[in-house]
Design an enzyme around this catalytic site. Structure first.
Site, PDB file in Angstrom:
ATOM      1  N   HIS A 132       0.847  -1.198   0.000  1.00  0.00           N
ATOM      2  CA  HIS A 132       0.000   0.000   0.000  1.00  0.00           C
ATOM      3  C   HIS A 132       0.883   1.250   0.000  1.00  0.00           C
ATOM      4  O   HIS A 132       1.947   1.285   0.619  1.00  0.00           O
ATOM      5  CB  HIS A 132      -0.914  -0.004   1.220  1.00  0.00           C
ATOM      6  CG  HIS A 132      -1.985   1.022   1.174  1.00  0.00           C
ATOM      7  ND1 HIS A 132      -1.765   2.351   1.474  1.00  0.00           N
ATOM      8  CD2 HIS A 132      -3.310   0.935   0.854  1.00  0.00           C
ATOM      9  CE1 HIS A 132      -2.890   3.026   1.347  1.00  0.00           C
ATOM     10  NE2 HIS A 132      -3.849   2.193   0.972  1.00  0.00           N
ATOM     11  N   GLU A 158      -3.759   1.871  -7.767  1.00  0.00           N
ATOM     12  CA  GLU A 158      -4.046   2.936  -6.816  1.00  0.00           C
ATOM     13  C   GLU A 158      -3.082   4.095  -7.073  1.00  0.00           C
ATOM     14  O   GLU A 158      -1.957   4.100  -6.556  1.00  0.00           O
ATOM     15  CB  GLU A 158      -3.881   2.413  -5.383  1.00  0.00           C
ATOM     16  CG  GLU A 158      -4.229   3.406  -4.305  1.00  0.00           C
ATOM     17  CD  GLU A 158      -3.878   2.871  -2.920  1.00  0.00           C
ATOM     18  OE1 GLU A 158      -4.792   2.807  -2.086  1.00  0.00           O
ATOM     19  OE2 GLU A 158      -2.705   2.530  -2.686  1.00  0.00           O
TER      20      GLU A 158
END
Length: 243
Positions: free
Chosen positions: A88, A160
Site C-alpha cells: 500500500h 491505486e
C-alpha cells in the site's frame, strides 16, 4: 466475481469497532461479491463472522520468532485471515517499504494460505502515460517474477494512483480504463495470467456510479468511505446492481 475490499486503516477504538462489526454483518448478501474487511490489527479477533471475509492491512516479512512488534503470517492465518494487503502506498511512503520487503511479505502470505492484495500506482509527477506505464510494468514484474508459477494465479492487483490517496481526487474514467487495460495486457502477454485487477483511490458512494462503468475492473478498495457503514452499504448495493 467482483471484490469489495474495505481498508479501515488506523481508525476507530474498541467500542466503535465492535459496533461497526455488528453493523456490517448484514451488508453482504450476494455470492458474486467477495466482501473483505481489513480492520486495524489489534481488532482482528473481533471480526470472526461468516458474512464477510477477513483481511489484514499488513503482514510481517518474518516468520514466528524473536521479532518484537511483528504480526506474522502464521499468526494472522490462525485468526482466519484470508487476505493480506501488501505494498500500500502509505506503507511505501511513510514506512519506507521497498520491493524486497514487499516480496518477502507476499511469500509469507502464500506460505500461510492467504491471498496477497498487491498495490501498484504512479506518483503525481509520473502521471504522463508512457512514464506511468513504465512504473506499473516494473512494479508488476518485480513481484510476479519472484512468485512460483503455481501461486501466481492467487495474486490480486490493485491500481491505486498515489496522488488520489486521501485527496478526494480520482483519475478520469479514460485514465483508469487506460491503466487497467495496460495492467491486464502486461499480465496476460508476459505471464499468460488473468488476474483480478481492482481500483483504489478515494472511492466513495458519490463516484462509485461512474467507476463501475469501467468494464475491465474486477472490484474496488475503499478507504475512508468504508468507515461509515451506511456509505459502505450504498457502495455494495451499487456494485451489486451492475454485476
Amino acid at each position: 466475481m467482483k471484490y469489495l475490499i474495505c481498508n479501515l486503516k488506523a481508525n476507530k477504538l474498541k467500542d466503535d469497532i465492535t459496533l461497526y462489526e455488528e453493523n456490517i454483518r448484514n451488508i453482504a448478501d450476494d455470492s458474486n461479491i467477495e466482501f473483505i474487511i481489513c480492520p486495524p490489527t489489534p481488532f482482528l479477533y473481533l471480526f470472526q463472522n461468516n458474512n464477510y471475509k477477513l483481511g489484514s492491512q499488513d503482514v510481517s516479512q518474518f516468520s514466528n520468532g524473536s521479532y518484537t512488534g511483528e504480526n506474522t503470517a502464521e499468526q494472522l492465518s490462525s485468526l482466519k485471515v484470508k487476505y493480506v494487503l501488501v505494498g500500500h502506498s502509505e506503507r511505501r511512503n511513510l514506512l519506507n517499504e521497498d520491493e524486497s520487503a514487499i516480496i518477502n511479505k507476499i511469500k509469507k502470505a502464500y506460505h500461510s494460505h492467504m491471498r496477497p492484495i498487491y498495490f501498484i500506482g504512479e506518483q503525481n509527477t509520473s502521471k504522463e502515460e508512457s512514464e506511468a506505464n513504465k512504473i506499473l510494468e516494473r512494479q508488476i514484474s518485480h513481484i510476479i517474477n519472484e512468485v512460483p508459477d503455481y501461486k501466481r494465479e492467487k495474486l490480486i492487483i490493485v491500481y491505486e494512483p498515489l496522488w488520489a490517496i486521501g485527496t478526494g481526487l480520482t483519475p478520469t474514467l479514460s485514465e483508469i480504463t487506460t491503466r487497467i487495460n495496460f495492467i491486464k495486457k502486461i499480465i496476460k502477454e508476459y505471464y499468460d495470467l488473468s488476474l483480478p485487477v481492482l481500483y483504489g483511490g478515494s472511492v466513495n458512494e458519490n463516484n462509485i456510479d461512474e467507476l463501475i462503468t469501467v468494464g475491465m475492473l474486477d472490484g474496488f478498495v475503499v478507504g475512508g468511505s468504508s468507515l461509515e457503514t451506511e456509505a459502505l452499504r450504498k457502495i455494495y448495493k451499487k456494485i451489486q446492481k451492475n454485476i
